[in-house]
Design an enzyme around this catalytic site. Structure first.
Site, PDB file in Angstrom:
ATOM      1  N   GLU A 130      21.764 -13.588  38.464  1.00  0.00           N
ATOM      2  CA  GLU A 130      21.807 -12.871  39.509  1.00  0.00           C
ATOM      3  C   GLU A 130      20.968 -11.251  39.053  1.00  0.00           C
ATOM      4  O   GLU A 130      20.757 -10.982  37.760  1.00  0.00           O
ATOM      5  CB  GLU A 130      23.380 -11.967  39.440  1.00  0.00           C
ATOM      6  CG  GLU A 130      23.126 -10.875  40.620  1.00  0.00           C
ATOM      7  CD  GLU A 130      22.666  -9.801  40.793  1.00  0.00           C
ATOM      8  OE1 GLU A 130      21.794  -9.408  40.749  1.00  0.00           O
ATOM      9  OE2 GLU A 130      23.194  -8.979  40.366  1.00  0.00           O
ATOM     10  N   CYS A 169      20.334  -4.126  42.225  1.00  0.00           N
ATOM     11  CA  CYS A 169      19.686  -4.466  42.573  1.00  0.00           C
ATOM     12  C   CYS A 169      20.058  -4.876  44.406  1.00  0.00           C
ATOM     13  O   CYS A 169      18.647  -6.041  44.857  1.00  0.00           O
ATOM     14  CB  CYS A 169      20.031  -6.002  41.929  1.00  0.00           C
ATOM     15  SG  CYS A 169      21.692  -6.644  42.541  1.00  0.00           S
TER      16      CYS A 169
END
Length: 450
Positions: free
Chosen positions: A227, A261
């Site tokens: 990720e 993010c």
């Protein structure tokens, strides 16, 4: 030896010594041994420990939040909310894991066919600092419930948070080795991946770190989940509810001081509503209180480290040199960076083409939906996109146009417990959360009986 500094006032907090390789391996050996019993424990028994963990999380919620705020500067209210989300995650998997991991019967030409889900072994987690509890829990909890044991290399600047997490598992009564904190440097990660009984690795972090970990995992033919970064577009179409879009945009870009993010990082606004959006967005951002993150009224704290604030500053300065204009903000003071809105953006500027990990919002006008999609997809990342519109049915027919792991309509991109989370392109691969997340590190075993 390394030390941790409070990003708010640059005062010394603590000092730690990294484990030697032998120390780290000895911790992993404990997890290996524990796996032999934890993996065969009943699911009901494992979930009893998760219930205990919910209690310990709730008991220490305020102290955990304070530790997070001290080490990486997260505003205290947001830090408390992060711990509460970890509690919700545990509750979600307590409710749903029995169904997710149950034997699945498949109709074939055999007398009986079914699929079982079995744990792999010791799983390594390499975790970031921006959500020091949540990122760890969303990796560790489903992995542990599935019967794996986990070892975690956390970010060094939140070493105190990392230690507290292991203490939570200990207090909750988990067998030693189900969760172990490895106080190691990034250079030592390869040593852990090389261990034959470490069966997989999950990394949340930078593209560079992800590539290195994936390469090492591939060399060992081990499962990896990445990720990585994101540069999510936040698209406002001409028929959007502007008031709702602006309120959502402020949260999408400015929560956690922009260090996420999945934050909205590129704001694409139809030219017919562009001026209205910019004016209202500016007003809302100006009202955000910046200051001591321990103050419950503060929404914008410092960035986690001075070097991170300098990196954001450099991206903004270079973009200005290329023609961008700063509407508000654009100033750094040690680790603080003022919330910033920028216009006159081109696709070659750092604030458009790079991930900006701070409270900076570039706003770009567009003429047509097709242009908005092209701008959105003009990125190496593919984590998620937000689209604001009243024509929901119309957008549902065009979801395939977006090169993203997620599309959120009239909402900010977020990690929802019940939905798979992850990206495409350089945002990584694999999925966390929901049913997908608990099955990332299991052996999906096929059984066929004639």
């Amino acid at each position: 030896m390394f030390s941790i500094t409070n990003p708010f006032n640059q005062t010394f907090l603590s000092e730690y010594q990294y484990f030697t390789d032998n120390q780290a391996i000895s911790y992993c050996e404990i997890s290996k041994k524990t796996f032999t019993t934890w993996s065969v424990a009943t699911l009901a028994n494992r979930l009893k420990f998760i219930k205990n963990l919910i209690y310990t999380l709730s008991k220490h919620k305020d102290d955990l939040a304070k530790q997070c705020t001290l080490e990486m500067g997260k505003p205290i209210k947001q830090a408390v909310a992060e711990v509460e989300k970890c509690i919700s995650l545990c509750e979600y998997y307590m409710d749903n894991a029995p169904d997710f991991l149950s034997r699945k019967t498949i109709k074939t030409d055999g007398a009986e066919s079914f699929v079982t889900y079995e744990p792999l072994g010791v799983i390594l987690g390499v975790m970031p600092w921006n959500f020091p509890y949540w990122q760890v829990f969303r990796f560790a909890i489903p992995s542990i419930i599935a019967g794996n044991t986990v070892v975690v290399k956390h970010a060094s600047n939140v070493a105190g948070c990392a230690i507290r997490i292991e203490e939570l598992f200990t207090e909750a009564g988990f067998p030693d080795g189900v969760y172990k904190n490895l106080l190691i440097s990034g250079k030592q990660v390869n040593t852990i991946i090389d261990l034959p009984y470490v069966k997989g690795v999950s990394l949340t972090g930078s593209e560079k770190a992800g590539a290195a970990v994936a390469a090492k995992a591939g060399e060992n033919i081990k499962k990896s989940l990445l990720e990585l970064g994101g540069s999510n577009a936040f698209i406002v179409l001409k028929d959007a509810d502007i008031e709702k879009a602006v309120a959502t945009a402020v949260t999408a870009r400015m929560q956690n001081t922009g260090q996420s993010c999945i934050a909205g990082k590129r704001f694409l606004v139809h030219k017919s509503v562009y001026d209205t959006f910019v004016d209202r967005f500016k007003t809302e951002v100006q009202d955000l209180k910046l200051g001591n993150p321990m103050d419950e009224d503060v929404y914008i704290g410092p960035l986690a480290r001075i070097d991170l604030a300098k990196e954001v500053e450099e991206q903004v300065v270079k973009s200005v040199e290329m023609g961008a204009k700063i509407i508000i903000g654009g100033k750094r003071d040690n680790a603080f960076y003022t919330p910033t809105i920028m216009t006159n953006i081109t696709t070659e500027m750092p604030v458009f083409k790079e991930e900006v990990f701070g409270p900076v919002a570039p706003i770009i006008p567009f003429d047509t939906f097709e242009e908005a999609v092209a701008l959105s997809n003009n990125s190496e990342f593919g984590l998620g996109v937000t689209v604001f519109t009243e024509d929901i049915e119309g957008i549902k027919q065009k979801l395939h146009l977006f090169e993203e792991g997620a599309v959120f309509i009239n909402a900010l991109v977020k990690s929802d417990l019940a939905l798979p989370f992850g990206g495409v392109k350089k945002s990584g691969y694999g999925r966390e959360l929901a049913e997908n997340g608990i099955k990332e590190f299991v052996n999906v075993k096929t059984v066929y009986i004639k």
